[in-house]
Design a protein around this motif. Structure first.
Motif, PDB file in Angstrom:
ATOM      1  N   LYS A 146     -11.651   6.739  63.545  1.00 15.01           N
ATOM      2  CA  LYS A 146     -10.241   6.692  63.941  1.00 15.01           C
ATOM      3  C   LYS A 146      -9.766   8.111  64.218  1.00 15.01           C
ATOM      4  O   LYS A 146      -9.814   8.973  63.341  1.00 15.01           O
ATOM      5  N   LEU A 147      -9.297   8.323  65.442  1.00 11.08           N
ATOM      6  CA  LEU A 147      -8.833   9.659  65.806  1.00 11.08           C
ATOM      7  C   LEU A 147      -7.410   9.899  65.354  1.00 11.08           C
ATOM      8  O   LEU A 147      -7.095  10.953  64.786  1.00 11.08           O
ATOM      9  N   CYS A 148      -6.513   8.956  65.591  1.00  4.22           N
ATOM     10  CA  CYS A 148      -5.114   9.143  65.230  1.00  4.22           C
ATOM     11  C   CYS A 148      -4.455   7.807  64.962  1.00  4.22           C
ATOM     12  O   CYS A 148      -4.918   6.770  65.445  1.00  4.22           O
ATOM     13  N   ASP A 149      -3.357   7.862  64.213  1.00  4.20           N
ATOM     14  CA  ASP A 149      -2.561   6.679  63.896  1.00  4.20           C
ATOM     15  C   ASP A 149      -1.096   7.055  64.035  1.00  4.20           C
ATOM     16  O   ASP A 149      -0.577   7.883  63.282  1.00  4.20           O
TER      17      ASP A 149
ATOM     18  N   PRO B 189       3.561   3.120  69.961  1.00  4.79           N
ATOM     19  CA  PRO B 189       2.258   2.576  70.371  1.00  4.79           C
ATOM     20  C   PRO B 189       1.608   3.417  71.473  1.00  4.79           C
ATOM     21  O   PRO B 189       2.278   4.075  72.279  1.00  4.79           O
ATOM     22  N   VAL B 190       0.280   3.366  71.506  1.00  2.00           N
ATOM     23  CA  VAL B 190      -0.495   4.078  72.518  1.00  2.00           C
ATOM     24  C   VAL B 190      -0.479   3.271  73.818  1.00  2.00           C
ATOM     25  O   VAL B 190      -0.685   2.051  73.819  1.00  2.00           O
ATOM     26  N   THR B 191      -0.241   3.954  74.934  1.00  2.00           N
ATOM     27  CA  THR B 191      -0.173   3.275  76.238  1.00  2.00           C
ATOM     28  C   THR B 191      -1.228   3.779  77.234  1.00  2.00           C
ATOM     29  O   THR B 191      -1.438   3.125  78.259  1.00  2.00           O
ATOM     30  N   SER B 192      -1.888   4.894  76.956  1.00  4.71           N
ATOM     31  CA  SER B 192      -2.922   5.392  77.865  1.00  4.71           C
ATOM     32  C   SER B 192      -3.770   6.440  77.161  1.00  4.71           C
ATOM     33  O   SER B 192      -3.290   7.139  76.252  1.00  4.71           O
TER      34      SER B 192
ATOM     35  N   CYS C 178      -3.043   3.101  67.301  1.00  5.02           N
ATOM     36  CA  CYS C 178      -4.187   3.931  66.903  1.00  5.02           C
ATOM     37  C   CYS C 178      -5.114   4.171  68.097  1.00  5.02           C
ATOM     38  O   CYS C 178      -5.136   3.396  69.051  1.00  5.02           O
ATOM     39  N   VAL C 179      -5.878   5.258  67.969  1.00  5.42           N
ATOM     40  CA  VAL C 179      -6.920   5.571  68.932  1.00  5.42           C
ATOM     41  C   VAL C 179      -8.237   5.673  68.178  1.00  5.42           C
ATOM     42  O   VAL C 179      -8.351   6.419  67.207  1.00  5.42           O
TER      43      VAL C 179
END
Length: 495
Positions: A224-227, A234-237, A211-212
């Protein structure tokens, strides 16, 4: 004292032939038949007695006076570079006042530590104490005291007045504790990721797991912007564009998503990388991405398919990307221990630095000096190195004693902040070019892997594997320094 010895001593010093009587009166009164010094000078054709002090070095004699217990002896010898306590500063001021009044030095201000030390250890020149000189015709009116008036009752001179009334440099104090701490569950403890970024609109973006989240510094509201958990990616950057309205999100599978913050909607998905995207860097509408596949892809998000450009130079994962302030050069760091500098018109690096002995993730361009680049190495390196990209020369190097994870220059002063991992997990503030530590901030219990600066340049936020975000007041606008003027800087002025 033997009168005959006094007579010979007086003749030797002053070169005057006098009668055999002693020229020095007894402390208990004048004895019968004793000749006074005034009578003796009148007999020699002189009107007064002036001792010869031309060979007396008053400066050396003053500095040889033993200091008190509160003053560091290194301060007097001129070998100490830093004056940490107020007692030493008061001693410097007192020393300057004495030089003004006794040696006629013209010390009017104590601007910084170097000027203070220079003024005390190397005076302009040693003048004779009683040497006459033309009076200064300039008159200074300080408050209600006319210190240039011949009728002034002030015991000190003009320069000393100006020295006492000069503005005192405030003592720099950086709080040792963060002013805010936020929980960040699932914040990954991975050296090669970049999961925190602060936009020019004062919104902090954080990648937590898949998530971001966005945190507003104005309202402290979290959204929460996105899931991406449904996609198993997974988010990496994360990285904001220059206007702060679009957010780029890199993922473990090699995708880059572009989100419009105003409507909280994904507007693009960019492909091209085969593995995770650990670093992102915007240059207006141009987005550069670095991946574990060793490639850097540069593309214009307005037409990504036709503007794609691959920059090949690293042999291992790309973990750091930063554009220069003038947006002309791109610096990249990799797990191959290399620091590369790219030009927009070339697909191969035109500069390469191989002095680091560990992965280079920490990269920062100086906003105060054109072409100055700082880089930090990983656990096996532990150094911060400074490069002049105008002539490809290394300027300085400092061993920090621990893994260097991030670097960021202050917008207002010639200082930079560094975050560290193994083994001290601290945040350090450095003064450049002296490379002295201004502050050491501790509190994280894991590696401080993430760093971003507020849009006003006064605060920084740090993130670590202890799943916390800590906000520190590190810089102040009162310490503003102008960018150094250089004929080599073609972008600072019009020629």
């Amino acid at each position: 004292m033997d009168p005959a010895y006094e007579q010979r001593l007086f003749r030797q010093v002053n070169g005057i032939k006098t009668p055999t009587k002693s020229p020095i009166s007894s402390p208990f009164g004048k004895s019968p038949g004793q000749v006074t010094p005034t009578k003796r000078l009148q007999d020699a054709g002189l009107d007064r007695f002036i001792p010869n002090r031309a060979v007396v070095n008053l400066s050396k004699g003053f500095l040889s006076t033993p200091p008190n217990e509160n003053v560091d002896p290194a301060l007097l010898s001129g070998t100490k570079d830093h004056v940490p306590c107020s007692e030493n500063k008061e001693f410097l001021l007192y020393n300057s006042l004495l030089r003004n009044e006794l040696l006629r030095d013209e010390i009017e201000t104590l601007t910084d530590e170097n000027d203070e030390r220079h003024a005390l250890s190397t005076p302009k020149h040693v003048r004779s104490l009683f040497k006459s000189r033309a009076p200064n015709k300039r008159k200074y009116l300080l408050d209600s005291i006319d210190i240039s008036s011949p009728y002034t009752i002030s015991p000190i001179g003009t320069n000393s007045h100006r020295l006492l009334r000069s503005p005192k440099k405030a003592v720099r104090k950086i709080p040792k504790v963060p002013y805010k701490v936020l929980d960040a569950p699932d914040l990954q403890d991975d050296f090669y990721l970049n999961l925190v970024d602060w936009s020019c609109q004062n919104i902090l973006s954080v990648g937590l797991g898949s998530c971001v989240y966005l945190w507003s510094a104005y309202t402290s509201q979290v959204t929460k912007l996105c899931d991406l958990s449904s996609e198993g990616d997974p988010v990496t950057s994360v990285a904001w564009n220059d206007k702060g309205n679009h957010l780029a999100v890199g993922t473990h599978k090699g995708y880059i998503q572009i989100w419009d913050i105003a409507v909280s909607k994904r507007i693009q998905v960019l492909q091209g990388h085969t593995t995770r995207v650990g670093s992102l860097a915007w240059n207006n509408d141009i987005l550069c991405s670095g991946s574990r596949d060793r490639n850097i892809i540069q593309r214009d998000v307005r037409c990504p398919t036709t503007s794609e450009k691959r920059l090949v130079g690293h042999r291992q994962e790309v973990c750091g990307l930063k554009w220069s302030p003038d947006k002309q050069l791109l610096a990249s760091g990799g797990n191959d221990n290399k620091l590369l500098v790219w030009n927009q018109s070339l697909t191969t690096p035109f500069q390469q630095y191989n002095d680091h002995t560990a992965a280079v993730k920490a990269i920062a361009w100086s906003p105060h000096q054109h072409g100055l680049l700082a880089s930090g190495g990983g656990t096996q390196d532990k150094t911060i190195r400074f490069w002049n990209t105008l002539n490809t020369q290394q300027l300085q190097c400092v061993d920090t004693g621990s893994q260097v994870c991030n670097l960021a220059w202050s917008k207002h002063s010639n200082e930079l902040v560094s975050t560290h991992g193994y083994s001290q997990n601290q945040v350090l503030v450095w003064r450049y070019p002296s490379l002295t530590q201004v502050a050491k901030l501790t509190g994280h219990t894991f590696r401080v892997l993430y760093l971003s600066m507020s849009p006003d340049g006064e605060s920084v936020v740090t993130g670590a594997g202890d799943e916390t975000l800590r906000f520190w007041n590190t810089f102040s606008k009162s310490h503003t320094h102008k960018e150094s003027r250089s004929e080599l800087n073609l972008f600072s002025h019009i020629r």
